[in-house]
Design an enzyme around this catalytic site. Sequence first.
Site, PDB file in Angstrom:
ATOM      1  N   ASP A 219       0.816  -1.221   0.000  1.00  0.00           N
ATOM      2  CA  ASP A 219       0.000   0.000   0.000  1.00  0.00           C
ATOM      3  C   ASP A 219       0.850   1.272   0.000  1.00  0.00           C
ATOM      4  O   ASP A 219       0.398   2.322  -0.444  1.00  0.00           O
ATOM      5  CB  ASP A 219      -0.934  -0.022   1.216  1.00  0.00           C
ATOM      6  CG  ASP A 219      -1.857  -1.231   1.174  1.00  0.00           C
ATOM      7  OD1 ASP A 219      -2.600  -1.357   0.185  1.00  0.00           O
ATOM      8  OD2 ASP A 219      -1.818  -2.049   2.107  1.00  0.00           O
ATOM      9  N   GLY A 220       2.091   1.155   0.511  1.00  0.00           N
ATOM     10  CA  GLY A 220       2.947   2.335   0.636  1.00  0.00           C
ATOM     11  C   GLY A 220       3.216   3.019  -0.694  1.00  0.00           C
ATOM     12  O   GLY A 220       3.309   4.246  -0.764  1.00  0.00           O
ATOM     13  N   GLU A 224       2.269   6.927  -2.080  1.00  0.00           N
ATOM     14  CA  GLU A 224       3.170   7.862  -2.773  1.00  0.00           C
ATOM     15  C   GLU A 224       2.503   8.419  -4.029  1.00  0.00           C
ATOM     16  O   GLU A 224       2.533   9.618  -4.289  1.00  0.00           O
ATOM     17  CB  GLU A 224       4.442   7.136  -3.225  1.00  0.00           C
ATOM     18  CG  GLU A 224       5.477   6.922  -2.165  1.00  0.00           C
ATOM     19  CD  GLU A 224       6.794   6.465  -2.792  1.00  0.00           C
ATOM     20  OE1 GLU A 224       7.041   6.803  -3.957  1.00  0.00           O
ATOM     21  OE2 GLU A 224       7.560   5.784  -2.091  1.00  0.00           O
ATOM     22  N   SER A 250       4.093  -6.528   1.577  1.00  0.00           N
ATOM     23  CA  SER A 250       3.686  -7.351   2.722  1.00  0.00           C
ATOM     24  C   SER A 250       2.349  -6.842   3.261  1.00  0.00           C
ATOM     25  O   SER A 250       1.579  -7.600   3.836  1.00  0.00           O
ATOM     26  CB  SER A 250       4.761  -7.350   3.801  1.00  0.00           C
ATOM     27  OG  SER A 250       5.276  -6.064   3.991  1.00  0.00           O
ATOM     28  N   GLY A 251       2.077  -5.556   3.073  1.00  0.00           N
ATOM     29  CA  GLY A 251       0.775  -5.021   3.453  1.00  0.00           C
ATOM     30  C   GLY A 251      -0.009  -4.750   2.180  1.00  0.00           C
ATOM     31  O   GLY A 251       0.213  -3.738   1.511  1.00  0.00           O
ATOM     32  N   GLY A 542      -0.039   3.017   6.521  1.00  0.00           N
ATOM     33  CA  GLY A 542       1.111   2.181   6.874  1.00  0.00           C
ATOM     34  C   GLY A 542       2.434   2.923   6.881  1.00  0.00           C
ATOM     35  O   GLY A 542       3.467   2.329   7.167  1.00  0.00           O
TER      36      GLY A 542
HETATM   37  P1  ADP Z   1       5.298  -3.223   1.847  1.00  0.00           P
HETATM   38  O1  ADP Z   1       3.866  -3.616   1.890  1.00  0.00           O
HETATM   39  O2  ADP Z   1       6.164  -4.397   1.653  1.00  0.00           O
HETATM   40  O3  ADP Z   1       5.664  -2.388   3.031  1.00  0.00           O
HETATM   41  P2  ADP Z   1       5.173  -0.786   0.314  1.00  0.00           P
HETATM   42  O4  ADP Z   1       4.615  -0.591  -1.048  1.00  0.00           O
HETATM   43  O5  ADP Z   1       4.320  -0.330   1.441  1.00  0.00           O
HETATM   44  O6  ADP Z   1       5.509  -2.329   0.537  1.00  0.00           O
HETATM   45  O7  ADP Z   1       6.566  -0.081   0.332  1.00  0.00           O
HETATM   46  C1  ADP Z   1       7.338   0.052   1.497  1.00  0.00           C
HETATM   47  C2  ADP Z   1       8.059   1.363   1.483  1.00  0.00           C
HETATM   48  O8  ADP Z   1       9.022   1.405   0.440  1.00  0.00           O
HETATM   49  C3  ADP Z   1       7.172   2.562   1.263  1.00  0.00           C
HETATM   50  O9  ADP Z   1       7.501   3.507   2.236  1.00  0.00           O
HETATM   51  C4  ADP Z   1       7.569   3.073  -0.108  1.00  0.00           C
HETATM   52  O10 ADP Z   1       7.396   4.465  -0.180  1.00  0.00           O
HETATM   53  C5  ADP Z   1       9.018   2.698  -0.159  1.00  0.00           C
HETATM   54  N1  ADP Z   1       9.640   2.548  -1.469  1.00  0.00           N
HETATM   55  C6  ADP Z   1       9.090   2.581  -2.697  1.00  0.00           C
HETATM   56  N2  ADP Z   1      10.029   2.319  -3.647  1.00  0.00           N
HETATM   57  C7  ADP Z   1      11.192   2.123  -2.990  1.00  0.00           C
HETATM   58  C8  ADP Z   1      12.530   1.824  -3.406  1.00  0.00           C
HETATM   59  N3  ADP Z   1      12.832   1.648  -4.688  1.00  0.00           N
HETATM   60  N4  ADP Z   1      13.471   1.677  -2.447  1.00  0.00           N
HETATM   61  C9  ADP Z   1      13.166   1.810  -1.147  1.00  0.00           C
HETATM   62  N5  ADP Z   1      11.936   2.109  -0.692  1.00  0.00           N
HETATM   63  C10 ADP Z   1      10.952   2.258  -1.594  1.00  0.00           C
HETATM   64 MG    MG Z   2       3.826  -0.739   3.491  1.00  0.00          MG
END
Ligand code: ADP
Ligand code: MG
Length: 564
Positions: A219-220, A224, A250-251, A542
């Site tokens: 969802d992160g 963005e 993971s979320g 999240g």
């Molecule tokens: P998860 O569910 O695994 O946490 P997310 O989509 O929520 O996956 O992403 C986790 C975090 O990684 C978010 O804060 C996102 O903004 C950030 N993110 C996105 N792209 C990248 C990247 N290339 N490298 C590191 N962090 C990133």
């Molecule tokens: Mg996340």
Amino acid sequence: MEKDASAPDPSRQCNGFSGVLYGEFTDTLNDGVRYSVSLTESALTIQRISSSPDRTKVVFNLSDCIGCRAYKGPDSADIGAYFAAYFYPFKRRWMSTGVARQRVEQCFRVALAQDPLVNLREAERWAHAIRDASVLQAPRRDGVMYTELRRPCRTMILVNPHSGRGQALQLFTGHIQAMLTEASVPYTLVITEHQNHARELVRNADLTQWDALVIMSGDGLLFEVINGLMEREDWQQAIQTPLGMLPGGSGNALAASIHHYSQSPPAWNEELLLSCGFMLCKGLVGSLDLVSVHLASSQRLFSFLSLAWGFVADVDIESEKYRHVGAIRFLMGTLVRLASLRVYQGRLAYLPAKEIPKPPNERAKATRPPFTPQQPSLCSSLPCHLVPKASPKQSSLKNCVDTNLNQNSITNSSNVITNMRPETHGNNKTTSPTDSLLPSLCQPVPENWTVVNEEDFVLVLAICHSHLAEDLWTVPGAMADDGLIHLFYVTAGISRPALLRLFLAMERGSHLAYGCPHLVYEKVRALRLEPISQQGMITVDGEVVEYGPIQAQVHPRMARLICG
Ligand code: ADP
Ligand code: MG
């Protein structure tokens, strides 16, 4: 209705058949095996032509079909042409209970004439007809208004290679890439290089180039993208770009919710991914509520999913260190946090959904001190930079920060509400939508808000969707565009086993049926949270945001979501 010139008139071929197309084709591997194939508006029916009495028909619903393509065989001496239709019907799981969408390809050889071109044209005609009929036969939920993605849908797919267990890219190439080809969806893959890369990219992108923005992550990454779109000067058009979600994190709360809204049986992991890929290929677009969130530093964010404080936020962030195990990290985090269960002090108020919002001038009169009058407002503990630059009209704002809750500040707050709309940024351009339900964070909440009497919480969770995670069915009745924030809070005094039971029951969506006296659920349109505990974590979708007073209001149907 089109008629097949190459085949006998179907209506005369078979009693009661009101087909679109009818034809006889051979098996792609065995020319001796022939099939009669008929296409109606809703189904492709295949029957083996044989002398044996077994003339079983196989019926494929076009609502399960994502595409069909025609092609020449690899052998240049082959006069035949081929067409293949791609279905994803629900089928019984192998070695397991229940059903899930699974891929089925139906391919036929067309050899009606000696001229290869004639055969190819015929195969193309079928492919075209199947594609067209399939588009009209997307699975729709009653009572939901959909639009359709433009076709061909120029899609930008943003992949976060670090989301989940770091396998989002492999999941994409292994499960989605071929599906998009089958559905003739042209796409550009963008692999994010750092946090906020996607946000910057969509903030500056030429959106006329794209018909959909799709996220392959948790969802992160969507958080963005939504905030990047809302930061644009043309946010009103930008946020109308259809957004899609492919679970790779993971979320995967939104992906799990979209799947649930489609009224499909529960699915996890790759099955959930396939389901979301299927919805993307079918191309139905619904509405998505957004929530405007204000932080004490006057930063404003847009959320599509959740605002959490206390137990849920702590588990989300503390479980980052177990990221390598995937979605199960939340269960591990829950158990660890349960062992050191803590109480979080703060104040909570909300606008119940049943309250009809008052027009601004009436609301101004109706404001009242926030929370219990005996206690100083948290505004008084806010730093002065919180206060918008004092214009002559707004100079009384300073009082709001320094003084307590007297009549003066209430009157002042009405000025603030009126003066703060529409939202402006430094250059005074109107760059974001109006939050008509929210006074300034320094101001008391309006009279029609409910102020929660409790101050000791175990968790506060405001959520806009049915699922908080793939296996947490938090809000049984939620919809993507119900115009509601579903507010849950758990008050102090709940035992560890009772809290664990609630989370375990959430897997089946039965936690509310427990009648737990510490769990409260309200449907709201706006809310304000003022933590008193000096330390803690607040998350929005999240993602950790600054800790301190926070308020939010829903904007129904502000964005568009690919769903089905
Ligand atoms: P998860 O569910 O695994 O946490 P997310 O989509 O929520 O996956 O992403 C986790 C975090 O990684 C978010 O804060 C996102 O903004 C950030 N993110 C996105 N792209 C990248 C990247 N290339 N490298 C590191 N962090 C990133
Ligand atoms: Mg996340």
